[in-house]
Design a protein around this motif. Structure first.
Motif: not given
Length: 811
Positions: A693-721
């Protein structure tokens, strides 16, 4: 530490952990007890009876419990009248095993004689010839004569397709059940089984389509006869004709060790061609296994569509030119662009290429970007897997968290390692918006809404609930984070939440990014950061990426640039828009190194001659640098790696010499003994270097979750082998496995929009229209539509989707 016992096998003493079966104990001291059904990675079943031995056990006085001694003071031994199977007998203290007595030899001859009564005499044309355990064991232990009538042999149809990748020669099968047990017990895809009884017993597929598994090729490796063969190698070569080249799989972040078997062929003009890809043992990475994508996708390297010479746009058309002219023009344009140069790369490139590209861009004062929708490589460099904390070292005291990842689809071997750790008792926590195969062994299953992955991980870090307590109490923790349903911003939040979780639970290592490419982590380590922002660039240098083919918006950005250079294997959609196209060598045609998602740096070697006048990426960049007055190392990748060792944090010990070092692994696999571990290759070319491991930061800061777009059906990406990526789409043998565009939604949503499973519909996604096939799955959350990446419908994150059926539109 497990209790140890000492026993004697054919006059040699050996000390092993209690519970070790006799076959394995013998292997430890170089004694080969012949087997067919036994495999060191599977539970013993004692079906074939080939491992018959005489076993003597010390006699104890029933009244006193004391060891009974002979007159000379040695322990008294009791041998049974019957021979015993060495694969099912646990070693015990004082045990004496005899494997070369007349009684044992006769027993082995009888077993072989029975097996051969129904086995065809087609060794001269059998694909397994030269590496066949039955053939070898018969020569060593069998009789030179048979008491059975040749005409009484039973005959079956040959070349029965279990699927489009695996063929069965039913006559050759000896019913050892290795293939059935592997599919059922190891990878939990029980898609083949025995059918009929007695001499009519054979293997059948019970899936539709046939042999529907990502792991089918491994059954051909462990088959002890020529009953199972792969579609691309059947009747393709004999084992003694083949050369071996060590390599690394390029199709996900695991870094599976491969051996490419090559030979010269007339149809290639006398050049070497790859005949098959085989697993190369690395117990810390892929053990003895590879998935079918890694086994069959290599055929892209000999595609007729490969770029073989530089191309320059003249009067609107791309025409062949010489290297010097092309490099001179590119250098001139890049120097003129200066800070307006953007270099865009993908994690498909080896470390040496990425380093030179970063150095060239910095020397020209331009900017560089990594073409990916996943973030967190800097955190993985600080808190990644270690020698002490990885899938091969986990115990019942440890825990695993898999979040935002359909692991078998994204990194099959990691799924297998996680599953095996869970079976051993490691606590497994799976957090995902929908069920995946990984759930089957989970102690805790957490469902969160798409876009709320970071928040779900944050709640675990607070120690709330049983799952949070399990992570806090675990000795070691591994966290696998993927890209299920995320965009770049959401991926960054998820990665940082995972790093914060490890810190809060008192763990300093174990963070693993389930990257979409073989060397995404290496790209982070070489200084690249993810971004798809290429608007406003005067000059674009795009290497091993196809933004125009992936996203119409990015195609417009490519068109808007003043000058575009593409360095590629094929004439991709982006290459078709370029002013210059440089033909790059495939990984099979050169040397280099990759850094896996667990930060193990591993070497790969040249297997075949380069296509046409293509050149390795690092050398093209070095020659381009020379034209621009920037000194970069070319010619040999080892020269570049020496600079990486000196200048890249954490890579000081990742030298080519250390990457090539090997140590003894268990089980002991070698080419002289084919019956024990199958035809997997012993690793003589290097186990790689695990980065610290390289030198580690002691504190992690992150934003809240993703805001989904408006719509009756929302497409989300998935991975297939299996997708339609640049390399996989050029592998013809996997052609039928590559899907046409499709979407998956909840049956309630399908009914609401008046569509059904298997229906072809028109959809609108990111303001573009596509035709796709509908699939339904009740585990998909309502209001959500799963859209696989790289199958013809660009999706970089959650987006509004519309389905059009006749005159009905649902927005």
């Amino acid at each position: 530490m497990a209790k140890e016992v000492t026993l004697t096998i054919d006059g040699q003493q050996v000390t092993v952990p209690a519970g070790t079966v006799v076959v394995d104990a013998a292997k430890k001291i170089g004694i080969d007890i012949p087997v067919f059904c036994y495999h060191p990675k599977m539970e013993p079943v004692g079906m074939c009876r080939m491992c018959l031995v005489e076993v003597g056990r010390p006699v104890y006085d029933r009244a006193t419990g004391e060891l009974v001694l002979e007159e000379d003071g040695s322990p008294k031994l009791q041998f049974w009248d019957n021979l015993e199977t060495a694969c099912t007998i646990p070693a015990s203290e004082g045990m004496v095993v005899k494997g070369m007595t007349e009684k044992v030899q006769k027993g082995r001859k009888d077993i072989l004689e029975f097996l051969l009564t129904s086995h065809p005499l087609d060794c001269p044309v059998c694909d397994k010839g030269g590496e066949c355990p039955l053939q070898n064991i018969t020569l060593e232990y069998g009789s030179s004569e048979s008491r059975f009538d040749f005409d009484n042999k039973i005959h079956f149809d040959k070349k029965v397709p279990l699927g489009d990748l695996i063929y069965l020669d039913r006559e050759r099968c000896i019913q050892c059940a290795r293939c059935v047990r592997f599919q059922r017990d190891i990878v939990e895809d029980p898609v083949i089984q025995f059918y009929n009884r007695g001499r009519k017993t054979d293997i059948v597929t019970i899936s539709e389509p046939g042999f529907d598994s990502y792991w089918s090729g491994n059954t051909t490796d462990i088959c002890p006869v020529g009953a199972l063969t792969t579609a691309d190698f059947r009747f393709g070569a004999r084992s003694w004709e083949l050369n071996q080249s060590a390599s690394i799989c390029t199709h996900c972040a695991v870094g599976c060790n491969l051996t490419y078997n090559t030979r010269r062929e007339a149809k290639s003009g006398g050049d070497f061609v790859i005949k098959r890809a085989m697993p190369r043992q690395n117990e810390a990475v892929n053990e003895l296994w590879i998935c079918d994508k890694g086994r069959f996708a290599h055929h892209f390297t000999d595609s007729a569509d490969r770029l073989t010479q530089p191309l320059m746009r003249v009067d609107g058309e791309l025409v062949p030119v010489g290297w010097d002219e092309a490099l001179s023009l590119a250098a001139e344009k890049f120097q003129t662009a200066g800070k307006d140069l953007v270099t865009l790369v993908s994690g498909r490139l080896p470390n040496e290429d990425l380093y030179n590209l970063q150095q060239l861009t910095a020397g020209l004062k331009g900017s560089s970007s990594l073409y990916t929708q996943m973030a967190g490589g800097d955190l993985v460099a600080q808190m990644g897997a270690t020698e002490e904390n990885n899938l091969s070292t986990l115990t019942a005291e440890d825990a695993i968290l898999v979040v935002g990842s359909d692991l078998e689809e994204e990194a099959p071997i990691w799924w297998l390692g996680v599953k095996q750790a869970a079976v051993k008792g490691t606590t497994l926590i799976v957090a995902n918006p929908r069920p995946t195969k990984t759930d089957q062994h989970a102690d805790f299953k957490i469902r969160y809404a798409y876009g709320e992955g970071a928040a779900a991980v944050e709640s675990l870090g607070s120690g709330a609930g049983e799952a949070g307590e399990a992570l806090a109490k675990a000795k070691n923790v591994m966290v696998f984070f993927g890209s299920e349903g995320t965009n770049l911003a959401a991926s960054s939040a998820l990665a940082e939440a995972c790093g914060d979780l490890l810190t809060k639970t008192g763990h300093s290592s174990g963070l693993v990014g389930v990257w979409p490419r073989a060397n995404t982590q290496g790209a982070w380590d070489m200084g690249f950061r993810p971004s798809t922002e290429i608007n406003g660039a005067k000059s674009l240098y795009i290497v091993a990426a196809d933004p125009a083919g992936d996203d119409p918006a990015l195609a417009e950005a490519v068109k808007a640039a003043d000058f575009v250079v593409v360095q590629e294997l094929f004439l991709t959609e982006t290459a078709k828009l370029a002013d210059l196209v440089f033909p790059a060598q495939a990984q099979t045609e050169r040397e280099g190194s990759f850094t896996s998602g667990m930060r193990r740096v591993q070497r790969f070697y040249m297997a075949v001659k380069a296509a046409g006048d293509s050149r390795p990426d690092f050398d093209i960049t070095a020659q381009l640098g020379a034209k621009a007055g920037i000194d970069l190392k070319g010619l040999a990748p080892s020269l570049v790696m020496s600079e990486i060792n000196a200048k890249i944090a954490g890579y000081a010990d990742a030298t080519y010499t250390k990457m090539a070092q090997v140590s003894e692994q268990w089980p002991i696999i070698n080419r002289a003994d084919l019956f024990y571990g199958g035809t997997s290759y012993e690793n003589n070319a290097g186990l790689g270097v695990q980065l610290g491991s390289i030198k580690k930061s002691e504190v992690f800061k992150y934003t809240d979750g993703l805001e989904l777009p408006d719509g009756d059906l929302i497409a989300v990406p998935i991975t297939r082998l299996y997708d339609r990526g640049t390399m996989l789409s050029k592998s013809e043998v996997l052609g039928s496995h590559l899907p046409e565009p499709f979407v998956v939604l909840n049956p309630e949503d399908a009914q609401r929009v008046k569509t059904a499973d298997g229906m072809t519909v028109s959809i609108t996604l990111a303001e573009e229209s596509y035709v796709a096939v509908v699939g339904t799955d009740e585990t998909v959350p309502t209001g959500i539509v799963l859209v696989p990446r790289s199958v013809g419908m660009p999706i970089s994150g959650p987006a509004k989707l519309e389905i059009h059926i006749a005159e009905t539109t649902l927005a």
